[in-house]
Write a protein that holds these residues in place. Structure first.
Motif, short mmCIF file in Angstrom:
data_model
loop_
_atom_site.label_atom_id
_atom_site.label_comp_id
_atom_site.label_asym_id
_atom_site.label_seq_id
_atom_site.Cartn_x
_atom_site.Cartn_y
_atom_site.Cartn_z
N VAL A 64 -16.63 -29.95 21.89
CA VAL A 64 -17.50 -30.02 23.07
C VAL A 64 -17.95 -28.59 23.32
CG1 VAL A 64 -17.73 -30.65 25.50
CG2 VAL A 64 -16.16 -31.93 24.01
N THR A 65 -19.20 -28.27 22.99
CA THR A 65 -19.64 -26.88 23.02
C THR A 65 -20.98 -26.72 23.73
OG1 THR A 65 -20.69 -27.15 20.85
CG2 THR A 65 -18.44 -26.28 20.89
N TYR A 66 -21.16 -25.55 24.36
CA TYR A 66 -22.46 -25.21 24.94
C TYR A 66 -23.42 -24.88 23.81
CZ TYR A 66 -20.44 -24.91 29.63
OH TYR A 66 -19.83 -25.20 30.82
N CYS A 67 -24.70 -25.16 24.03
CA CYS A 67 -25.72 -24.94 23.01
C CYS A 67 -26.54 -23.69 23.34
CB CYS A 67 -26.66 -26.14 22.92
SG CYS A 67 -25.83 -27.68 22.50
N GLY A 68 -26.97 -22.98 22.31
CA GLY A 68 -27.85 -21.84 22.50
C GLY A 68 -27.13 -20.52 22.37
N ARG A 69 -27.87 -19.46 22.58
CA ARG A 69 -27.34 -18.11 22.43
C ARG A 69 -26.58 -17.69 23.69
NH1 ARG A 69 -32.64 -14.96 19.94
NH2 ARG A 69 -32.81 -16.19 17.99
N ILE A 70 -25.55 -16.90 23.47
CA ILE A 70 -24.79 -16.36 24.60
C ILE A 70 -25.70 -15.48 25.44
CG2 ILE A 70 -22.86 -14.85 25.24
CD1 ILE A 70 -21.42 -15.74 22.74
N GLY A 71 -25.67 -15.68 26.74
CA GLY A 71 -26.53 -14.94 27.65
C GLY A 71 -27.80 -15.67 28.01
N ASP A 72 -28.15 -16.69 27.22
CA ASP A 72 -29.32 -17.51 27.52
C ASP A 72 -28.97 -18.44 28.67
OD1 ASP A 72 -31.51 -19.10 27.63
OD2 ASP A 72 -31.47 -19.72 25.53
N GLU A 73 -29.78 -18.43 29.74
CA GLU A 73 -29.49 -19.24 30.91
C GLU A 73 -29.43 -20.72 30.57
OE1 GLU A 73 -31.37 -20.12 35.38
OE2 GLU A 73 -32.15 -18.51 34.12
N ALA A 74 -30.29 -21.18 29.67
CA ALA A 74 -30.31 -22.59 29.30
C ALA A 74 -29.03 -23.02 28.60
CB ALA A 74 -31.53 -22.89 28.43
#
Length: 280
Positions: free
Chosen positions: A75-85
């Protein structure tokens, strides 16, 4: 320590004939959370940030996608670290052999509507019937909880609502055992999200089904609240306010105990009165 569920903003306070006061006010945060399975969006819910992993796992449990933590690989967040989305998108990778919900006609991933708001979590379902057609009543039990235990759990729920205490703008759900011991409490701008966070915490703890437990919710008990409790095997739901007619029908069909208007020693038992050992 900053709470991601609270934001401080400038506001003007008016009170009768007193001069206006410009000051900072704490408000509850509401942001979208996109839930994906293997990169494909299954739902978007408006939620209060914090305990997102629990929310997603509880949501998938209530939807019948998973039955335990063993059904999930990551279960992971998507996108680059620091990206608000990135903080508003979570992708779930299911364990081998666990099939995501697919539309039988198209073979594509079934989306749970286009948006689940903070007010309603069942929006976009084709019908209520597909939620209840496979209901198998919970097994009878000789165990029960005392009326004073329910009253105490509801009364002290307010003390565990830290975000509400500062903002006055969110709901809470708490899981207690039949003796009144608090197992888990979560807050969210959406009542159904608070319940999902409770369920997800039990998935992570390996405590599903959660028998001999009481789900306590602020506000009313809707159909979805009862359905979510049933999905986790929770036999008793108690709320500060009223249940809906459909919530009562589902609780009766599922052999659950549904209690409303719990205030001090007064309460109304709509179904399953035998689990309230000193009830009327």
């Amino acid at each position: 320590m900053l709470n991601p569920g609270i934001r401080s903003i400038e506001a003007r306070r008016l009170n009768g004939d007193a001069p206006p006061i410009d000051e900072r006010d704490d408000v509850v945060v509401e942001e979208p959370l996109e839930i994906r399975i293997a990169g494909e969006t299954i739902a978007v819910t408006m939620r209060t940030p914090g305990h997102d992993r629990e929310l997603v796992l509880g949501f998938l449990l209530a939807e019948g996608v998973i039955a335990s933590a063993m059904d999930v690989m990551t279960v992971t967040y998507c996108g680059r670290i620091g990206d608000e989305a990135r903080e508003n998108t979570i992708d779930v990778k299911l364990a081998p052999g666990v099939k995501p919900p697919l539309d039988p006609e198209t073979g594509l991933l079934t989306r749970r509507g286009t948006l689940t708001t903070s007010a309603c979590g069942v929006c976009g379902r084709r019908s209520i019937d597909d939620l209840v057609e496979n209901i198998r009543p919970l097994a009878p039990t000789d165990l029960g909880t005392e009326r004073s235990t329910l009253a105490g759990a509801v009364r002290t729920l307010r003390d565990r609502q830290r975000i509400f205490g500062r903002t006055g703008g969110c709901h809470a759900a708490s899981l207690v055992d039949f003796d009144g011991r608090v197992v888990a409490t979560f807050e969210d701008i959406g009542r159904h999200n608070a319940v999902d966070k409770v369920l997800g915490s039990r998935v992570l703890a390996g405590e599903v089904p959660s028998s001999n437990r009481v789900l306590v919710v602020s506000g009313r008990s809707s159909f979805e609240i009862v359905q979510k409790a049933f999905s986790a095997g929770i036999p008793v739901v108690a709320s500060v306010s009223a249940p809906s007619s459909l919530a009562i029908d589902l609780a009766k069909r599922a052999n659950m105990t549904l209690v409303g208007f719990v205030r001090e020693e007064a309460m109304t038992i709509y179904t399953g009165a035998d689990r309230i050992v000193d009830g009327p």
